[in-house]
Design an enzyme around this catalytic site. Structure first.
Site, short mmCIF file in Angstrom:
data_model
loop_
_atom_site.label_atom_id
_atom_site.label_comp_id
_atom_site.label_asym_id
_atom_site.label_seq_id
_atom_site.Cartn_x
_atom_site.Cartn_y
_atom_site.Cartn_z
N HIS A 1 0.84 -1.21 0.00
CA HIS A 1 0.00 0.00 0.00
C HIS A 1 0.87 1.25 0.00
O HIS A 1 1.49 1.61 1.01
CB HIS A 1 -0.93 0.01 1.22
CG HIS A 1 -1.91 1.14 1.19
ND1 HIS A 1 -3.27 0.94 1.08
CD2 HIS A 1 -1.74 2.48 1.21
CE1 HIS A 1 -3.89 2.11 1.05
NE2 HIS A 1 -2.99 3.07 1.14
N HIS B 1 1.52 5.39 -2.09
CA HIS B 1 1.02 6.46 -2.98
C HIS B 1 2.21 7.04 -3.73
O HIS B 1 2.80 8.04 -3.31
CB HIS B 1 0.28 7.53 -2.18
CG HIS B 1 -0.99 7.04 -1.59
ND1 HIS B 1 -2.23 7.22 -2.18
CD2 HIS B 1 -1.23 6.30 -0.47
CE1 HIS B 1 -3.16 6.64 -1.45
NE2 HIS B 1 -2.58 6.08 -0.39
N GLN C 1 -9.54 9.37 -5.01
CA GLN C 1 -9.26 10.07 -3.74
C GLN C 1 -10.41 10.96 -3.27
O GLN C 1 -10.74 11.00 -2.08
CB GLN C 1 -7.99 10.92 -3.92
CG GLN C 1 -7.66 11.86 -2.78
CD GLN C 1 -7.02 11.17 -1.58
OE1 GLN C 1 -5.87 10.76 -1.63
NE2 GLN C 1 -7.78 11.03 -0.51
N HIS D 1 -9.30 1.79 0.11
CA HIS D 1 -9.15 2.50 1.37
C HIS D 1 -10.51 2.34 2.05
O HIS D 1 -11.52 2.82 1.52
CB HIS D 1 -8.88 3.98 1.13
CG HIS D 1 -7.49 4.30 0.69
ND1 HIS D 1 -6.96 3.87 -0.50
CD2 HIS D 1 -6.50 5.00 1.32
CE1 HIS D 1 -5.71 4.31 -0.59
NE2 HIS D 1 -5.41 4.99 0.50
N GLU E 1 -11.15 4.36 6.89
CA GLU E 1 -9.96 5.01 7.48
C GLU E 1 -10.46 6.19 8.33
O GLU E 1 -10.35 7.35 7.95
CB GLU E 1 -9.00 5.49 6.39
CG GLU E 1 -7.68 5.99 6.95
CD GLU E 1 -6.73 6.54 5.90
OE1 GLU E 1 -7.09 6.56 4.72
OE2 GLU E 1 -5.62 6.95 6.29
N ASP F 1 2.39 3.28 2.93
CA ASP F 1 1.38 4.29 2.60
C ASP F 1 1.99 5.56 2.02
O ASP F 1 1.72 5.90 0.88
CB ASP F 1 0.51 4.62 3.83
CG ASP F 1 -0.87 5.14 3.45
OD1 ASP F 1 -1.15 5.26 2.24
OD2 ASP F 1 -1.67 5.43 4.35
FE FE2 Z 1 -3.41 5.17 1.39
#
Ligand code: FE2
Length: 438
Positions: free
Chosen positions: A61, A63, A156, A214, A217, A313
């Site tokens: 995971h 970005h 996102q 996701h 969260e 992440d």
């Molecule tokens: Fe993430």
């Protein structure tokens, strides 16, 4: 005749004094005493001297489109998730393909040095320009000789909430993105979140793609999209191909509800991906005291047989100003936040950074068996627990049988009267005879 022979290595499963013969890109032999025979020949011999030889690290995971953008266009002043998302929204219209590629390639250099050769990265598809997807697809090709990069189409700003969220995500998949993402807790309502999980799972089933969302969260115990994700996984026959990332709300949920939820997740064979560095940094922000830790229920999920792997992440981006592509740092934090400091716990945490993550990504040929790809890392540590404690130096990194990185061992010179003139934290510092509490 081997191309490379690594002798006298310790393995993560506890075996010691093991020799590994590599021919071409694969492990041709892995056994004790291989190098004792005088007939064994190898192009190169590496003496591991009892250090830990592991499969390369896997980050399930990340970005990659945001990494190393710290400070652009400004710093995250509150350090919160929501300001991070807002900041990314400010930066996004100014992103260029070239700058995205340059930052991602720099990160991959660092990843290689850290023995991190497999990465699943979410790619924001909210901006209909899709410059992020274009850039990351190019990065995926450029790093292929040394890193397997999987890409997730990640809405996102919300699949339904972003003005062109549905269209953009579909286009990104058409461009060749590998995995369907989602962010149900960020849709406008719980109902919209539920609908997004359904729609995205259906999209994945139609296209034969894995899912990685996701999911929940948040600290809100009523954020229960993981339940829908598990149910949809079963309904559509996607067992084993779906990942729930973060799942932090589970930390705050009522125990009775969780006693029903975890078996459902196990039935769906959900891959669980907590992100300990980010979770401990960003969750619990609305609490005064006591303050929640906000990482999902790692121990309970592992005990129920779920495949748990840890993600990094973020590294130096709007959400997280720290990080160094070091999966052992991720594991180090996981030990603390999940309170998993027992002997077996540490082995499980190490597995979560390697074999479990490989399973999440569906990697083929990953492992320390004869016939597996020789994607290896030699650590300045004797065993997984020591590697985690020291965030051990990666002495040698191998990709498909070829050495692609080396780092000098961390040994400090000392200038003390009556004491040794150097100290190696992995060899000279010995614990007492009593093991950690199990
Ligand atoms: Fe993430």
């Amino acid at each position: 005749m081997f191309d490379v022979l690594i002798k006298n290595a310790n393995l993560p499963d506890g075996r010691t004094g093991v020799d590994v013969g590599i021919r071409g890109s694969r492990i041709a032999a892995i056994e004790t005493g291989l190098s004792a025979g005088s007939t064994v020949e190898a192009g190169e011999i590496i003496d591991a001297t009892g250090r830990l030889l592991s499969t390369a690290f896997v980050d399930p995971h990340f970005h990659m489109d945001a990494t190393l953008s710290l400070g652009l266009p400004r710093m995250n002043l509150s350090g919160t998730l929501l300001e991070g998302i807002a900041l990314w929204g400010e930066l996004r219209p100014t992103l260029t393909r070239e700058a995205l590629i340059e930052r991602a390639l720099s990160y991959c250099d660092l990843a290689v040095a850290q023995g991190l050769l497999f990465i699943r990265s979410h790619v924001d598809t909210s901006d209909p320009r899709l410059v992020t997807a274009e850039a990351m697809l190019e990065v995926r090709e450029r790093v292929k000789p040394y890193i397997d990069l999987q890409l997730v189409a990640f809405p996102q700003d919300g699949y339904f909430r972003a003005p062109e969220g549905v269209k953009s995500l579909t286009r990104a998949l058409d461009m060749g993105i590998d995995v369907v993402g989602g962010i149900p807790h960020f849709e406008r309502t719980m109902e919209a979140g539920t609908a997004s999980v359904r729609a995205l799972c259906e999209l994945a089933a139609e296209r034969g793609l894995p899912v990685d969302m996701h999911c929940d969260e948040t600290d809100d115990p009523m954020s229960r999209h993981i339940e829908t994700l598990a149910a949809e996984t079963i309904r559509l026959g996607l067992q084993g191909r779906v990942a729930g990332s973060h799942l932090t709300s589970m930390h705050s949920m009522d125990n009775y509800y969780v006693s029903k939820l975890i078996p459902l997740m196990a039935e769906a064979k959900i891959n669980v991906i907590p992100n300990p560095l980010i979770n401990i940094m960003l969750q619990g922000r609305h609490d005064s005291y006591p303050k929640r830790r906000g990482m999902t229920r790692v121990r309970e999920l592992m005990a129920a047989g779920l495949n748990v792997s840890f993600g990094h992440d973020c590294v130096m981006d709007p959400w997280y100003s720290m990080g160094s592509a070091d999966m052992l740092e991720v594991g180090h934090m996981a030990i603390h936040v999940a309170q998993m400091a027992g002997v077996k716990d540490k082995t499980q945490i190490f597995e979560a950074l390697t074999v479990n993550s490989a399973r999440t990504l569906g990697l083929e040929g990953y492992g320390l068996d004869k016939g597996c790809q020789a994607d290896l890392v030699l650590l300045q540590a004797r065993d997984p627990a020591e590697a985690l404690r020291l965030k051990a130096t990666r002495l040698m990194v191998m990709r498909r049988g070829r050495i692609i990185a080396r780092t000098a061992p961390r040994i400090s010179r000392l200038f003390l009267q009556g004491r040794p003139d150097s100290v190696d934290p992995a060899s000279d510092i010995r614990p007492g005879s009593r093991p950690d509490p199990a």
